[in-house]
Design a protein around this motif. Structure first.
Motif, PDB file in Angstrom:
ATOM      1  N   PRO A 223       0.783  -1.129  -0.066  1.00 32.77           N
ATOM      2  CA  PRO A 223      -0.026  -0.070   0.019  1.00 32.77           C
ATOM      3  C   PRO A 223       0.642   1.223  -0.068  1.00 32.77           C
ATOM      4  N   GLY A 224       0.741   2.103  -0.914  1.00 36.55           N
ATOM      5  CA  GLY A 224       1.342   3.483  -0.938  1.00 36.55           C
ATOM      6  C   GLY A 224       2.524   3.194  -1.699  1.00 36.55           C
ATOM      7  N   ALA A 225       2.913   2.146  -2.191  1.00 40.72           N
ATOM      8  CA  ALA A 225       4.175   2.102  -3.052  1.00 40.72           C
ATOM      9  C   ALA A 225       4.240   2.866  -4.248  1.00 40.72           C
ATOM     10  N   LYS A 226       2.962   3.032  -5.181  1.00 41.29           N
ATOM     11  CA  LYS A 226       3.097   3.629  -6.268  1.00 41.29           C
ATOM     12  C   LYS A 226       3.508   4.972  -6.249  1.00 41.29           C
ATOM     13  N   ASP A 227       3.303   5.591  -5.028  1.00 39.18           N
ATOM     14  CA  ASP A 227       3.775   7.159  -4.592  1.00 39.18           C
ATOM     15  C   ASP A 227       5.290   7.272  -4.869  1.00 39.18           C
ATOM     16  N   VAL A 228       6.046   6.255  -4.552  1.00 43.28           N
ATOM     17  CA  VAL A 228       7.459   6.281  -4.450  1.00 43.28           C
ATOM     18  C   VAL A 228       8.273   5.524  -5.025  1.00 43.28           C
ATOM     19  N   ALA A 229       7.529   4.093  -5.801  1.00 44.35           N
ATOM     20  CA  ALA A 229       8.342   3.110  -6.209  1.00 44.35           C
ATOM     21  C   ALA A 229       7.969   2.981  -7.770  1.00 44.35           C
ATOM     22  N   MET A 230       8.824   2.427  -8.239  1.00 46.42           N
ATOM     23  CA  MET A 230       8.940   1.787  -9.773  1.00 46.42           C
ATOM     24  C   MET A 230       9.532   0.531  -9.859  1.00 46.42           C
ATOM     25  N   GLU A 231       9.134  -0.394 -10.851  1.00 50.57           N
ATOM     26  CA  GLU A 231       9.706  -1.518 -10.610  1.00 50.57           C
ATOM     27  C   GLU A 231      10.045  -2.124 -12.006  1.00 50.57           C
ATOM     28  N   LEU A 232      11.145  -2.548 -12.159  1.00 47.69           N
ATOM     29  CA  LEU A 232      11.713  -3.278 -13.346  1.00 47.69           C
ATOM     30  C   LEU A 232      11.379  -4.665 -13.226  1.00 47.69           C
ATOM     31  N   ASN A 233      11.152  -5.373 -14.611  1.00 46.58           N
ATOM     32  CA  ASN A 233      10.764  -6.727 -14.551  1.00 46.58           C
ATOM     33  C   ASN A 233      11.132  -7.352 -15.708  1.00 46.58           C
ATOM     34  N   SER A 234      11.113  -8.571 -15.994  1.00 43.77           N
ATOM     35  CA  SER A 234      11.959  -8.903 -17.129  1.00 43.77           C
ATOM     36  C   SER A 234      11.346 -10.692 -17.539  1.00 43.77           C
ATOM     37  N   LEU A 235      11.436 -10.582 -18.990  1.00 43.08           N
ATOM     38  CA  LEU A 235      11.166 -12.253 -19.443  1.00 43.08           C
ATOM     39  C   LEU A 235      12.264 -13.122 -19.548  1.00 43.08           C
ATOM     40  N   SER A 236      13.689 -12.590 -19.070  1.00 41.16           N
ATOM     41  CA  SER A 236      14.577 -13.359 -19.321  1.00 41.16           C
ATOM     42  C   SER A 236      14.858 -14.505 -18.631  1.00 41.16           C
ATOM     43  N   LYS A 237      14.642 -14.290 -17.374  1.00 41.90           N
ATOM     44  CA  LYS A 237      14.823 -15.726 -16.368  1.00 41.90           C
ATOM     45  C   LYS A 237      13.353 -16.625 -16.339  1.00 41.90           C
ATOM     46  N   THR A 238      12.466 -15.975 -16.088  1.00 46.39           N
ATOM     47  CA  THR A 238      11.274 -16.499 -15.821  1.00 46.39           C
ATOM     48  C   THR A 238      10.712 -17.399 -17.181  1.00 46.39           C
ATOM     49  N   PHE A 239      11.050 -16.987 -18.191  1.00 54.07           N
ATOM     50  CA  PHE A 239      10.568 -17.555 -19.504  1.00 54.07           C
ATOM     51  C   PHE A 239      11.525 -17.995 -20.273  1.00 54.07           C
ATOM     52  N   ASN A 240      12.788 -17.736 -19.808  1.00 56.02           N
ATOM     53  CA  ASN A 240      13.807 -18.408 -20.929  1.00 56.02           C
ATOM     54  C   ASN A 240      14.079 -17.593 -22.127  1.00 56.02           C
ATOM     55  N   MET A 241      14.307 -16.386 -21.820  1.00 55.86           N
ATOM     56  CA  MET A 241      14.316 -15.544 -23.094  1.00 55.86           C
ATOM     57  C   MET A 241      15.284 -14.285 -22.929  1.00 55.86           C
ATOM     58  N   PRO A 242      16.576 -14.784 -22.121  1.00 54.71           N
ATOM     59  CA  PRO A 242      17.442 -13.628 -22.118  1.00 54.71           C
ATOM     60  C   PRO A 242      17.758 -13.060 -23.436  1.00 54.71           C
ATOM     61  N   GLY A 243      17.991 -13.682 -24.361  1.00 58.02           N
ATOM     62  CA  GLY A 243      18.470 -13.106 -25.722  1.00 58.02           C
ATOM     63  C   GLY A 243      17.397 -12.430 -26.515  1.00 58.02           C
ATOM     64  N   TRP A 244      16.188 -12.510 -26.226  1.00 56.99           N
ATOM     65  CA  TRP A 244      15.302 -11.728 -26.825  1.00 56.99           C
ATOM     66  C   TRP A 244      15.077 -10.382 -26.297  1.00 56.99           C
ATOM     67  N   ARG A 245      15.821  -9.956 -25.130  1.00 53.94           N
ATOM     68  CA  ARG A 245      15.699  -8.624 -24.454  1.00 53.94           C
ATOM     69  C   ARG A 245      14.174  -8.179 -24.707  1.00 53.94           C
ATOM     70  N   ILE A 246      13.451  -8.538 -23.741  1.00 55.37           N
ATOM     71  CA  ILE A 246      12.428  -8.170 -23.388  1.00 55.37           C
ATOM     72  C   ILE A 246      12.053  -7.774 -21.767  1.00 55.37           C
ATOM     73  N   GLY A 247      11.742  -6.681 -21.588  1.00 48.23           N
ATOM     74  CA  GLY A 247      11.437  -6.414 -20.228  1.00 48.23           C
ATOM     75  C   GLY A 247      10.384  -5.335 -19.982  1.00 48.23           C
ATOM     76  N   MET A 248      10.447  -4.921 -18.803  1.00 47.51           N
ATOM     77  CA  MET A 248       9.055  -3.765 -18.586  1.00 47.51           C
ATOM     78  C   MET A 248       9.265  -3.090 -17.615  1.00 47.51           C
ATOM     79  N   LEU A 249       8.778  -1.844 -17.666  1.00 47.30           N
ATOM     80  CA  LEU A 249       8.919  -0.897 -16.331  1.00 47.30           C
ATOM     81  C   LEU A 249       7.519  -0.653 -15.917  1.00 47.30           C
ATOM     82  N   VAL A 250       7.062  -0.537 -14.713  1.00 50.98           N
ATOM     83  CA  VAL A 250       5.673  -0.315 -14.218  1.00 50.98           C
ATOM     84  C   VAL A 250       5.713   0.505 -13.105  1.00 50.98           C
TER      85      VAL A 250
END
Length: 384
Positions: A223-250
């Motif tokens: 709760p309240g994290a959206k006021d002060v925080a952002m998050e990077l995430n990636s498909l590299s590790k979770t979906f075995n796609m490191p060379g595809w270079r797909i991530g996200m900022l939310v």
């Protein structure tokens, strides 16, 4: 020629960039090196992901420039993934920015927020790119320690005792790389409160949340994290796609718009085939994650056995795709790393590259098939 930017003098070539050249040279000379150093998944993506990419390549309309913000279907899939995995609601139109890998997001975020002279809180040990990018932008890294007996809790009391007036950003990373510390909801709540108190932007780098964890966590679930925080995430590790270079900022919409101003000047959008593959990956069922947990769990048991043979100590209550090990008294990490590489053709990573707190530690990757880890064990066993 009037010389290079002085910024180049503030950073070294990324360790794995240089070391893997040496490993490749050894392999070219006929030495069968087992690479337990780098965290690049050796497994393929789900066949449906590859098929989605292939189908897009055959479409003659898919080869033009793409939107800087990704196609709507991709952003919706990321929003659904966040809801399903973390219980976090995101607006696909304003709170999600697809990236060409989350590593580029570290640069984009730093360029968006930092001015020369600003300070950045960076975990020690921690991912070297946080400090490298900070230095390239003429800001100053300020390292903070982690209590590995408390799930990697930052020493907030120590930070509270210093002047934080110049601190603009704080990098956090759970499950933590390289130590595998899991973090916790309580730790994230403390960090959100700390960031609010000191008006610091909290940046959570979160690519390992599905690797050997009981409960995937997102900072934005606090709760309240959206006021002060952002998050990077990636498909590299979770979906075995490191060379595809797909991530996200939310995260919060107004901050994402500022990041987009930087990003839109540095690339021309992600190839549509990659986006279609990412959509398919993000919509895989629970069995994908269950299989991943089982596979890495089996590999980790073998790496523990390897670590035992080397006399290394480690925490079995860790997560992620590495095992963080302390070297025995009377030896150094570099001695062990060099002995394994040059005598047994096994590559593991010295902990010092992750900061001073990494001294006398090594990191062993789980990104090798079980038979290769067993081969590494037997190479050491037969030479004992």
């Amino acid at each position: 020629m009037k010389g290079f930017s002085s910024k180049i003098e503030t950073v070294e070539e990324y360790y794995f960039s240089a070391k893997l050249r040496e490993v490749s040279k050894m392999i070219s000379e006929g030495k069968a090196v087992i690479n337990l150093g780098i965290g690049s998944p050796d497994l393929a993506p789900d066949p449906k992901v590859i098929e989605a990419m292939k189908n897009t390549v055959d479409n003659t309309q898919s080869h033009g420039y793409q939107s800087y913000q990704g196609i709507p279907e991709l952003r919706v899939s990321i929003a659904n993934y966040y809801q399903k995995s973390y219980g976090v609601s995101l607006d696909p139109n304003t709170e999600i920015l697809p990236l060409m890998g989350s590593k580029e997001g570290i640069m984009h975020l730093s360029m968006t927020f930092l001015n020369p002279g600003d300070e950045v809180l960076i975990p020690n040990p921690g991912y070297p790119t946080y400090a490298s990018v900070t230095k390239l932008l003429e800001a100053s890294p300020v390292y903070y320690s982690l209590d590995l007996h408390k799930n990697g809790r930052p020493n907030l009391e120590e930070l509270e005792s210093r002047d934080l007036s110049k601190v603009k950003l704080m990098w956090i990373n759970y499950p933590h790389m390289p130590t595998g510390a899991k973090g916790s909801r309580i730790i994230l709540e403390e960090l959100v409160a700390f960031a609010k108190k000191h008006q610091i932007v909290l940046l959570h780098d979160n690519p390992y949340s599905h690797i050997l964890t009981e409960e995937p966590l997102s900072i934005l679930s606090i709760p309240g994290a959206k006021d002060v925080a952002m998050e990077l995430n990636s498909l590299s590790k979770t979906f075995n796609m490191p060379g595809w270079r797909i991530g996200m900022l939310v995260g919060r919409a107004d901050w994402l718009q500022k990041v987009l101003k930087v990003k839109s000047n540095m690339d021309s959008g992600m190839f549509l085939g990659l986006q279609k593959g990412a959509i398919t990956a993000l919509n895989l069922g629970q069995s994908w994650f269950d299989d991943l947990q089982e596979l890495y769990g089996n590999r980790r048991k073998l790496v523990w056995k390897l670590a035992d043979k080397l006399g290394l100590s480690y925490d079995q209550n860790s997560a992620g795709m590495f095992v963080w090990c302390k070297v025995p008294e009377g030896k150094t990490a570099d001695e062990i790393v060099d002995h394994l590489l040059y005598e047994h053709h096994i590559f593991i990573t010295p902990g010092r590259i992750f900061g001073p707190a990494g001294e006398n530690h090594v990191r062993i990757s789980l990104c090798m098939p079980e038979f290769k880890i067993l081969e590494a064990f037997h190479r050491i066993k037969t030479s004992s």
